[in-house]
Scaffold this motif. Structure first.
Motif, PDB file in Angstrom:
ATOM      1  N   MET A 107       0.800  -1.221   0.000  1.00 13.56           N
ATOM      2  CA  MET A 107       0.000   0.000   0.000  1.00 13.56           C
ATOM      3  C   MET A 107       0.832   1.270   0.000  1.00 13.56           C
ATOM      4  N   PHE A 108       1.925   1.312   0.784  1.00 14.19           N
ATOM      5  CA  PHE A 108       2.705   2.544   0.900  1.00 14.19           C
ATOM      6  C   PHE A 108       4.118   2.391   0.326  1.00 14.19           C
ATOM      7  N   VAL A 109       4.268   1.516  -0.640  1.00 14.42           N
ATOM      8  CA  VAL A 109       5.575   1.304  -1.264  1.00 14.42           C
ATOM      9  C   VAL A 109       6.118   2.617  -1.834  1.00 14.42           C
ATOM     10  N   ASN A 110       7.368   2.914  -1.507  1.00 15.62           N
ATOM     11  CA  ASN A 110       8.074   4.078  -2.039  1.00 15.62           C
ATOM     12  C   ASN A 110       7.454   5.407  -1.628  1.00 15.62           C
ATOM     13  N   CYS A 111       6.785   5.439  -0.463  1.00 18.60           N
ATOM     14  CA  CYS A 111       6.344   6.720   0.103  1.00 18.60           C
ATOM     15  C   CYS A 111       7.534   7.273   0.889  1.00 18.60           C
ATOM     16  N   THR A 112       8.470   7.844   0.169  1.00 19.14           N
ATOM     17  CA  THR A 112       9.791   8.160   0.724  1.00 19.14           C
ATOM     18  C   THR A 112       9.778   9.338   1.693  1.00 19.14           C
ATOM     19  N   ALA A 113       8.706  10.132   1.727  1.00 15.72           N
ATOM     20  CA  ALA A 113       8.638  11.271   2.652  1.00 15.72           C
ATOM     21  C   ALA A 113       7.863  10.936   3.922  1.00 15.72           C
ATOM     22  N   LEU A 114       7.328   9.726   4.002  1.00 14.69           N
ATOM     23  CA  LEU A 114       6.459   9.354   5.122  1.00 14.69           C
ATOM     24  C   LEU A 114       7.264   9.299   6.421  1.00 14.69           C
ATOM     25  N   THR A 115       6.889  10.130   7.402  1.00 13.90           N
ATOM     26  CA  THR A 115       7.584  10.159   8.692  1.00 13.90           C
ATOM     27  C   THR A 115       6.661   9.891   9.871  1.00 13.90           C
ATOM     28  N   SER A 116       5.355  10.051   9.694  1.00 13.52           N
ATOM     29  CA  SER A 116       4.411   9.875  10.798  1.00 13.52           C
ATOM     30  C   SER A 116       3.313   8.900  10.376  1.00 13.52           C
ATOM     31  N   PHE A 117       3.172   7.801  11.133  1.00 12.59           N
ATOM     32  CA  PHE A 117       2.144   6.805  10.825  1.00 12.59           C
ATOM     33  C   PHE A 117       1.504   6.367  12.132  1.00 12.59           C
ATOM     34  N   THR A 118       0.228   6.707  12.305  1.00 17.42           N
ATOM     35  CA  THR A 118      -0.528   6.333  13.499  1.00 17.42           C
ATOM     36  C   THR A 118      -1.553   5.285  13.113  1.00 17.42           C
ATOM     37  N   MET A 119      -1.533   4.167  13.835  1.00 17.92           N
ATOM     38  CA  MET A 119      -2.392   3.038  13.521  1.00 17.92           C
ATOM     39  C   MET A 119      -3.350   2.805  14.693  1.00 17.92           C
ATOM     40  N   ALA A 120      -4.641   2.873  14.428  1.00 18.26           N
ATOM     41  CA  ALA A 120      -5.631   2.636  15.474  1.00 18.26           C
ATOM     42  C   ALA A 120      -5.661   1.153  15.859  1.00 18.26           C
ATOM     43  N   HIS A 121      -6.204   0.871  17.046  1.00 18.68           N
ATOM     44  CA  HIS A 121      -6.249  -0.518  17.509  1.00 18.68           C
ATOM     45  C   HIS A 121      -7.259  -1.344  16.725  1.00 18.68           C
ATOM     46  N   THR A 122      -8.009  -0.704  15.810  1.00 19.98           N
ATOM     47  CA  THR A 122      -8.988  -1.403  14.978  1.00 19.98           C
ATOM     48  C   THR A 122      -8.337  -2.195  13.840  1.00 19.98           C
ATOM     49  N   VAL A 123      -7.056  -1.952  13.571  1.00 18.43           N
ATOM     50  CA  VAL A 123      -6.361  -2.674  12.497  1.00 18.43           C
ATOM     51  C   VAL A 123      -6.185  -4.137  12.885  1.00 18.43           C
ATOM     52  N   THR A 124      -6.578  -5.047  11.996  1.00 21.84           N
ATOM     53  CA  THR A 124      -6.439  -6.483  12.250  1.00 21.84           C
ATOM     54  C   THR A 124      -5.464  -7.165  11.293  1.00 21.84           C
ATOM     55  N   THR A 125      -5.193  -6.547  10.136  1.00 17.45           N
ATOM     56  CA  THR A 125      -4.323  -7.161   9.133  1.00 17.45           C
ATOM     57  C   THR A 125      -3.453  -6.101   8.474  1.00 17.45           C
ATOM     58  N   ILE A 126      -2.157  -6.408   8.357  1.00 19.06           N
ATOM     59  CA  ILE A 126      -1.229  -5.558   7.611  1.00 19.06           C
ATOM     60  C   ILE A 126      -0.748  -6.360   6.412  1.00 19.06           C
ATOM     61  N   GLY A 127      -0.953  -5.836   5.230  1.00 19.14           N
ATOM     62  CA  GLY A 127      -0.672  -6.563   4.003  1.00 19.14           C
ATOM     63  C   GLY A 127       0.802  -6.719   3.695  1.00 19.14           C
ATOM     64  N   GLU A 128       1.090  -7.581   2.754  1.00 18.18           N
ATOM     65  CA  GLU A 128       2.465  -7.895   2.366  1.00 18.18           C
ATOM     66  C   GLU A 128       3.182  -6.677   1.788  1.00 18.18           C
ATOM     67  N   HIS A 129       4.470  -6.563   2.099  1.00 20.48           N
ATOM     68  CA  HIS A 129       5.355  -5.542   1.532  1.00 20.48           C
ATOM     69  C   HIS A 129       4.780  -4.131   1.686  1.00 20.48           C
ATOM     70  N   CYS A 130       4.034  -3.927   2.749  1.00 21.94           N
ATOM     71  CA  CYS A 130       3.284  -2.680   2.911  1.00 21.94           C
ATOM     72  C   CYS A 130       4.176  -1.444   2.955  1.00 21.94           C
ATOM     73  N   PHE A 131       5.329  -1.543   3.661  1.00 19.73           N
ATOM     74  CA  PHE A 131       6.168  -0.366   3.885  1.00 19.73           C
ATOM     75  C   PHE A 131       7.521  -0.452   3.156  1.00 19.73           C
ATOM     76  N   ASN A 132       7.569  -1.196   2.064  1.00 20.58           N
ATOM     77  CA  ASN A 132       8.807  -1.266   1.288  1.00 20.58           C
ATOM     78  C   ASN A 132       9.258   0.127   0.850  1.00 20.58           C
ATOM     79  N   TYR A 133      10.541   0.406   1.012  1.00 21.22           N
ATOM     80  CA  TYR A 133      11.160   1.645   0.552  1.00 21.22           C
ATOM     81  C   TYR A 133      10.610   2.892   1.239  1.00 21.22           C
TER      82      TYR A 133
END
Length: 459
Positions: free
Chosen positions: A371-397
């Motif tokens: 989902m966020f592949v190559n989001c090279t400026a991403l510095t802040s990521f807040t995840m609510a406790h409602t998340v149950t699944t994180i997909g493959e290769h989500c934060f590559n690069y």
């Protein structure tokens, strides 16, 4: 003694109270932390040269005891620098109630030099309590410090935090009941505002551009569009827009550089697949509260591997949306994004190559693969406790994303299904995935680079 009471005026010294009595009382109404309306909250700054830092003015409370710094205070850390290995030095506000000390001070706690140094161990017991504000990394051979050399823990309620519990006269149960009522009212208010905002955008499109339609047609069984000379597209009707593709059934807006804004009216439930794909000049989108789905490639601005990002720099995803299609925002110029709690299905590459995206709040149950592949400026990521699944290769690069803030416990984090290489740590060159910490409510996970695994961190 079974009973005690206070406080009363003394007559002939028949009523006496100690500092501990007052501290117990204050500690029951003011939680430990930094008082955020005094000074600059102990803000840390580096000297222009050398291994010196200054701590700004501030006030803090620990178990009813207060600590005040009323002027900038300089700290020389050079004596803690090791010749060959890095180490951390913790900067704390430290309460010591032992008879020999009885004070609150600013205190340094050096960690052990190591190739992969850990935060220093700071003793806490009945007589010792700490507020860890900063952990400064001292590298061998370093001649100066910058903000990149320390972690700021002032917001972290697990180790420091700000005073948030001045309760006044209301009962806690009454306060919580009032808070629940206010929350419900605010949700209703926000829903109304969102609906009105969408309607205002629709009316503006009709009023500003009426009489200047340059194209019109059908874009769903009961959905219709008008394109104005100003570049605005107005979609009206009910139900779903058509799904399009790039071969035999192209959208009427495909590669249309005249499209600059899109207003989707209330009653429309889906933005179709590839509906506004490759609209490179599309800058703004207004979506209705009735929307439940955003199709694959719906707002993807350029080719599969875009040489130039689009101009869509912000979007509000309505709360009713449950599905976001693959590549929906691939290559868009978004700078921030909130994914609402009803989102349960997300296709691959939904936000890939959003290279201007810096902050994300994720409340949906599923984070899509890649989902966020190559989001090279991403510095802040807040995840609510409602998340149950994180997909493959989500934060590559995602090279600048170091910490995910998770609004749940360590046990909740462990229960999340994490698909293959979700963190971008597997099979990649060093430095292409910056993620090293998952901050939970009751602790944190840290990346063990030596053993290539996540483990529970130790303060």
């Amino acid at each position: 003694m079974a009973f005690s009471s206070g406080f009363f005026n003394s007559k002939g010294l028949d009523r006496t109270y100690t500092a501990e009595n007052f501290c117990d009382y204050l500690g029951s109404i003011i939680c430990n932390g930094i008082q955020d309306n005094y000074g600059d909250c102990f803000k840390l700054a580096a000297a222009s040269s050398g291994l010196k830092v200054t701590v700004g003015r501030g006030k803090a409370w620990i178990n009813g005891h207060y600590f005040i710094n009323d002027a900038r205070y300089s700290i020389d850390l050079s004596s803690y620098q090791d010749e060959s290995l890095p180490r951390y030095v913790g900067i704390c506000i430290y309460l010591d109630t032992t008879e020999a000390v009885r004070s609150v001070t600013l205190k340094l706690f050096p960690g052990t030099p190591a190739e992969s140094p850990q935060l220093p161990s700071i003793p806490q017991d009945a007589d010792h309590v700490r507020l860890l504000m900063y952990a400064v990394r001292l590298n061998p051979g370093a001649e100066s410090l910058t903000e990149r050399d320390w972690y700021d823990y002032r917001e972290d309620r697990n180790v420091c935090g700000y005073c948030r519990c001045i309760l006044g006269k209301c009962k806690v149960t009454d306060m919580l009941a009032q808070l629940a009522q206010i929350t419900a009212e605010m949700q209703e208010y926000n829903d109304t505002v969102a609906e009105l905002t969408a309607r205002v955008a629709e009316l503006e499109a009709e009023i500003e551009d009426i009489g200047d339609i340059i194209a019109a047609g059908q874009c769903g069984e009961n959905a219709y569009y008008a394109l104005y000379s100003s570049g605005k597209v107005l979609v009206k009707g009910t139900g779903a827009m058509y799904d399009y593709d790039l071969e035999s059934n192209r959208s009427p807006f495909y590669r249309n550089d005249a499209v600059r804004s899109v207003v989707v009216s209330e009653g429309i439930t889906t933005v179709g697949e590839d509906a506004f794909e490759r609209c490179l000049n599309l800058e703004s989108v207004s979506l209705p509260t009735s929307l439940t789905s955003i199709g694959s490639g719906a707002f993807m601005p350029a080719d599969e591997y875009p040489s130039a990002a689009g101009k869509l720099n912000s979007i509000t995803i309505p709360d009713a949306v449950t599905t976001i299609g693959g590549g929906a925002f691939w290559g868009a110029a978004l700078t921030s994004l909130t994914v609402p709690h009803n989102v349960a299905t997300v296709g691959k590459y939904a936000c890939r190559d959003c290279t201007r995206l810096t902050s994300v709040r994720y409340e949906g149950s599923v984070i899509g693969g890649f989902m966020f592949v190559n989001c090279t400026a991403l510095t802040s990521f807040t995840m609510a406790h409602t998340v149950t699944t994180i997909g493959e290769h989500c934060f590559n690069y995602c090279s600048t994303l170091e910490t995910i803030t998770y609004e749940g416990s360590l046990a909740d984090w462990a229960a999340i299904t994490k698909q293959s290489n979700w963190d971008g740590k597997g099979g990649m060159e060093v430095g292409q995935s910056g993620l090293t910490r998952i901050q939970c409510l009751d602790g944190f996970m840290e990346w063990d680079a030596e053993n290539h695994e996540w483990k529970v961190g130790e303060e």
